[in-house]
Design a protein around this motif. Structure first.
Motif, PDB file in Angstrom:
ATOM      1  N   ALA A   1      36.402   4.589-110.773  1.00  0.00           N
ATOM      2  CA  ALA A   1      35.582   5.549-110.035  1.00  0.00           C
ATOM      3  C   ALA A   1      34.546   4.777-109.228  1.00  0.00           C
ATOM      4  N   VAL A   2      34.367   5.153-107.968  1.00  0.00           N
ATOM      5  CA  VAL A   2      33.443   4.459-107.065  1.00  0.00           C
ATOM      6  C   VAL A   2      32.373   5.436-106.602  1.00  0.00           C
ATOM      7  N   ASP A   3      31.116   5.020-106.668  1.00  0.00           N
ATOM      8  CA  ASP A   3      30.005   5.857-106.228  1.00  0.00           C
ATOM      9  C   ASP A   3      29.599   5.474-104.800  1.00  0.00           C
ATOM     10  N   LYS A   4      28.651   6.221-104.245  1.00  0.00           N
ATOM     11  CA  LYS A   4      28.211   5.978-102.878  1.00  0.00           C
ATOM     12  C   LYS A   4      27.537   4.620-102.744  1.00  0.00           C
ATOM     13  N   ARG A   5      27.482   4.148-101.510  1.00  0.00           N
ATOM     14  CA  ARG A   5      26.879   2.843-101.214  1.00  0.00           C
ATOM     15  C   ARG A   5      25.426   2.791-101.658  1.00  0.00           C
ATOM     16  N   ARG A   6      25.072   1.667-102.308  1.00  0.00           N
ATOM     17  CA  ARG A   6      23.697   1.452-102.741  1.00  0.00           C
ATOM     18  C   ARG A   6      22.859   0.919-101.579  1.00  0.00           C
ATOM     19  N   SER A   7      21.549   0.849-101.782  1.00  0.00           N
ATOM     20  CA  SER A   7      20.653   0.354-100.736  1.00  0.00           C
ATOM     21  C   SER A   7      20.915  -1.110-100.402  1.00  0.00           C
ATOM     22  N   ASP A   8      21.514  -1.874-101.367  1.00  0.00           N
ATOM     23  CA  ASP A   8      21.810  -3.282-101.108  1.00  0.00           C
ATOM     24  C   ASP A   8      23.191  -3.488-100.503  1.00  0.00           C
TER      25      ASP A   8
ATOM     26  N   LEU B   1      43.045  11.998-117.301  1.00  0.00           N
ATOM     27  CA  LEU B   1      41.831  11.248-116.991  1.00  0.00           C
ATOM     28  C   LEU B   1      42.022  10.221-115.871  1.00  0.00           C
ATOM     29  N   SER B   2      43.263   9.933-115.507  1.00  0.00           N
ATOM     30  CA  SER B   2      43.545   8.870-114.537  1.00  0.00           C
ATOM     31  C   SER B   2      42.841   9.129-113.212  1.00  0.00           C
ATOM     32  N   LEU B   3      42.237   8.069-112.671  1.00  0.00           N
ATOM     33  CA  LEU B   3      41.482   8.181-111.419  1.00  0.00           C
ATOM     34  C   LEU B   3      41.410   6.820-110.748  1.00  0.00           C
ATOM     35  N   ASN B   4      41.596   6.808-109.424  1.00  0.00           N
ATOM     36  CA  ASN B   4      41.276   5.654-108.594  1.00  0.00           C
ATOM     37  C   ASN B   4      40.695   6.201-107.297  1.00  0.00           C
ATOM     38  N   SER B   5      39.411   6.013-107.104  1.00  0.00           N
ATOM     39  CA  SER B   5      38.727   6.559-105.928  1.00  0.00           C
ATOM     40  C   SER B   5      39.294   6.024-104.620  1.00  0.00           C
ATOM     41  N   PHE B   6      39.904   4.854-104.651  1.00  0.00           N
ATOM     42  CA  PHE B   6      40.455   4.270-103.427  1.00  0.00           C
ATOM     43  C   PHE B   6      41.803   4.872-103.032  1.00  0.00           C
ATOM     44  N   GLN B   7      42.494   5.494-103.984  1.00  0.00           N
ATOM     45  CA  GLN B   7      43.910   5.797-103.764  1.00  0.00           C
ATOM     46  C   GLN B   7      44.142   6.718-102.562  1.00  0.00           C
ATOM     47  N   ASN B   8      43.512   7.864-102.514  1.00  0.00           N
ATOM     48  CA  ASN B   8      43.759   8.793-101.406  1.00  0.00           C
ATOM     49  C   ASN B   8      43.332   8.234-100.048  1.00  0.00           C
ATOM     50  N   PRO B   9      42.130   7.613 -99.922  1.00  0.00           N
ATOM     51  CA  PRO B   9      41.774   7.013 -98.626  1.00  0.00           C
ATOM     52  C   PRO B   9      42.758   5.925 -98.182  1.00  0.00           C
ATOM     53  N   ILE B  10      43.221   5.099 -99.129  1.00  0.00           N
ATOM     54  CA  ILE B  10      44.183   4.048 -98.771  1.00  0.00           C
ATOM     55  C   ILE B  10      45.516   4.666 -98.373  1.00  0.00           C
ATOM     56  N   PHE B  11      45.981   5.678 -99.101  1.00  0.00           N
ATOM     57  CA  PHE B  11      47.243   6.341 -98.760  1.00  0.00           C
ATOM     58  C   PHE B  11      47.174   6.960 -97.370  1.00  0.00           C
ATOM     59  N   SER B  12      46.017   7.492 -96.991  1.00  0.00           N
ATOM     60  CA  SER B  12      45.882   8.130 -95.674  1.00  0.00           C
ATOM     61  C   SER B  12      45.934   7.117 -94.540  1.00  0.00           C
ATOM     62  N   CYS B  13      45.650   5.856 -94.861  1.00  0.00           N
ATOM     63  CA  CYS B  13      45.604   4.807 -93.836  1.00  0.00           C
ATOM     64  C   CYS B  13      46.857   3.934 -93.837  1.00  0.00           C
ATOM     65  N   PHE B  14      47.504   3.796 -95.002  1.00  0.00           N
ATOM     66  CA  PHE B  14      48.667   2.923 -95.136  1.00  0.00           C
ATOM     67  C   PHE B  14      49.849   3.726 -95.683  1.00  0.00           C
ATOM     68  N   ALA B  15      50.702   4.184 -94.771  1.00  0.00           N
ATOM     69  CA  ALA B  15      51.840   5.014 -95.170  1.00  0.00           C
ATOM     70  C   ALA B  15      52.798   4.251 -96.078  1.00  0.00           C
ATOM     71  N   GLU B  16      52.930   2.928 -95.855  1.00  0.00           N
ATOM     72  CA  GLU B  16      53.873   2.152 -96.646  1.00  0.00           C
ATOM     73  C   GLU B  16      53.439   2.048 -98.111  1.00  0.00           C
ATOM     74  N   ILE B  17      52.121   2.053 -98.361  1.00  0.00           N
ATOM     75  CA  ILE B  17      51.641   2.025 -99.746  1.00  0.00           C
ATOM     76  C   ILE B  17      51.918   3.362-100.416  1.00  0.00           C
ATOM     77  N   LYS B  18      51.682   4.443 -99.690  1.00  0.00           N
ATOM     78  CA  LYS B  18      51.983   5.774-100.237  1.00  0.00           C
ATOM     79  C   LYS B  18      53.473   5.916-100.530  1.00  0.00           C
ATOM     80  N   GLU B  19      54.326   5.326 -99.675  1.00  0.00           N
ATOM     81  CA  GLU B  19      55.773   5.383 -99.897  1.00  0.00           C
ATOM     82  C   GLU B  19      56.160   4.632-101.167  1.00  0.00           C
TER      83      GLU B  19
END
Length: 277
Positions: free
Chosen positions: A12-19, A208-226
Motif C-alpha cells: 500500500a502506498v500513501d500520498k507524497r510526503r513533504s520530502d 487482503l491482497s493489494l498493490n497500489s501500483f498495479q492499476n496505474p501500471i496496467f493503465s500505462c503498460f498493456a503488455e504487463i496487464k496482458e
C-alpha cells in the motif's frame, strides 16, 4: 555472494510526503532467485563487469554502496566486481538493492562495521537495501526502511512472469501521483496479510491482497496487464496472482512447492549468502 530477489506480497502506498518520498506499508519476502556477485579484493584498480547492459556510474547501486563505504571508512577501496544478473532489472524484484546489500555485508566483515551503522549505510544507498541485509519475511513501513521481523513465512512458492518491459520506480510513483490513486494505508493491512499467510488462510490472502501500483501500471503498460491476465487464466489454482512492487513482474502464489521459486528464510539465506572460491 548470492543476492536474492524479493516480492512484495502486499503493498500500500500513501500520498507524497513533504520530502518527496511516499510512506508505504508492505510485506517483503525473499525467494530463491539469485544474482551472483563475485568479488576480487586486492586489485590495482576497481573494475565492474556484468553479463547484462548495466553501466558503472552513480545510478548503479553497487557504485552507490562502494561510495558509501568509502565515505564512512575514509578509505579508498579497490576491488573487482563481476555481477551475474538473473533477476530482471526494472522488474520490481529488488535485484539492484539486493546486490548492494551483499556488497555492504562483505565490507561489514572486512571493516568490522557494527549492525546499527550498517543499517544506516544501507538506508543511504536505497530504501529497500536494509531489508536485504537480513532477508526472509518482513513488514515494512516508512519509505521501506522501517522493518519489523515477526517471523519467517515458509511453505509457499511462486511462479514469475517477466514482461519484456522495464518499469522505472520513479515513473511508477509519478503515475500514482498523477492519477491521485491512493486507496490509503490501513496500518493493520500488512499485519493482517501476514497473519493470513501464517494461518494458510487462502481466502483471507485473496481478500487482503493489494498493490497500489498495479492499476496505474496496467493503465500505462498493456503488455504487463496482458501477462497478468494470461497468468491468472493459466494458473487458476494459485492463491492469488498479482504484480510485485512497481512492476513489471507478475507473480502467482501457491501453497507448497508448486511454483518454481520458493520462499527462503533469513536463516537459510545467511547459510548460502557468502562463500570463498
Amino acid at each position: 555472494m548470492k543476492c536474492p530477489a524479493k516480492i512484495n506480497l502486499y503493498l500500500a502506498v500513501d500520498k507524497r510526503r513533504s520530502d518527496g518520498f511516499h510512506n508505504i506499508s508492505s510485506v517483503f519476502q525473499t525467494i530463491d532467485l539469485f544474482d551472483e556477485l563475485i568479488l576480487t579484493p586486492g586489485v590495482s584498480e576497481t573494475y565492474f563487469k556484468c553479463n547484462t547492459d548495466i553501466s558503472w556510474n552513480q545510478e548503479n547501486t553497487l557504485h552507490k554502496a562502494l561510495t558509501e563505504v568509502e565515505r564512512q571508512t575514509g578509505r579508498k577501496i579497490k576491488i573487482g566486481m563481476e555481477l551475474k544478473k538473473r533477476i530482471p532489472p526494472g522488474g520490481g524484484l529488488g535485484g539492484g538493492s539486493s546486490d548492494a546489500a551483499s556488497l555492504l555485508r562483505f565490507f561489514a566483515q572486512i571493516f568490522e562495521i557494527e549492525p546499527e551503522r550498517l543499517i544506516e549505510m544501507a538506508s543511504m544507498v536505497g530504501s529497500d537495501v536494509p531489508f536485504f541485509l537480513r532477508g526472509g519475511t518482513a513488514i515494512a513501513s516508512g519509505r521501506g526502511e522501517i522493518l519489523s521481523y515477526p517471523g519467517d513465512v515458509t511453505g509457499y512458492s511462486v511462479d514469475l512472469s517477466f514482461p519484456e518491459v522495464e518499469v522505472l520506480t520513479v515513473l511508477a510513483y509519478r503515475l500514482i501521483d498523477e492519477r491521485d490513486f491512493f486507496p490509503g494505508i490501513d496500518e493493520r493491512g500488512a499485519e493482517q496479510y501476514y497473519k493470513a499467510l501464517k494461518a494458510r488462510d487462502s481466502l483471507g490472502i485473496k481478500n487482503l491482497s493489494l498493490n497500489s501500483f498495479q492499476n496505474p501500471i496496467f493503465s500505462c503498460f498493456a503488455e504487463i496487464k496482458e501477462h497478468y491476465s494470461k497468468s491468472s487464466s493459466e494458473k487458476p489454482n494459485a492463491v492469488v496472482t498479482m504484480m510485485t512492487g512497481s512492476g513489471s513482474t507478475i507473480f502467482s502464489l501457491f501453497q507448497g512447492r508448486i511454483g518454481k521459486y520458493r520462499f527462503i528464510s533469513s536463516e537459510e539465506l545467511n547459510r548460502v549468502w557468502y562463500s570463498t572460491g
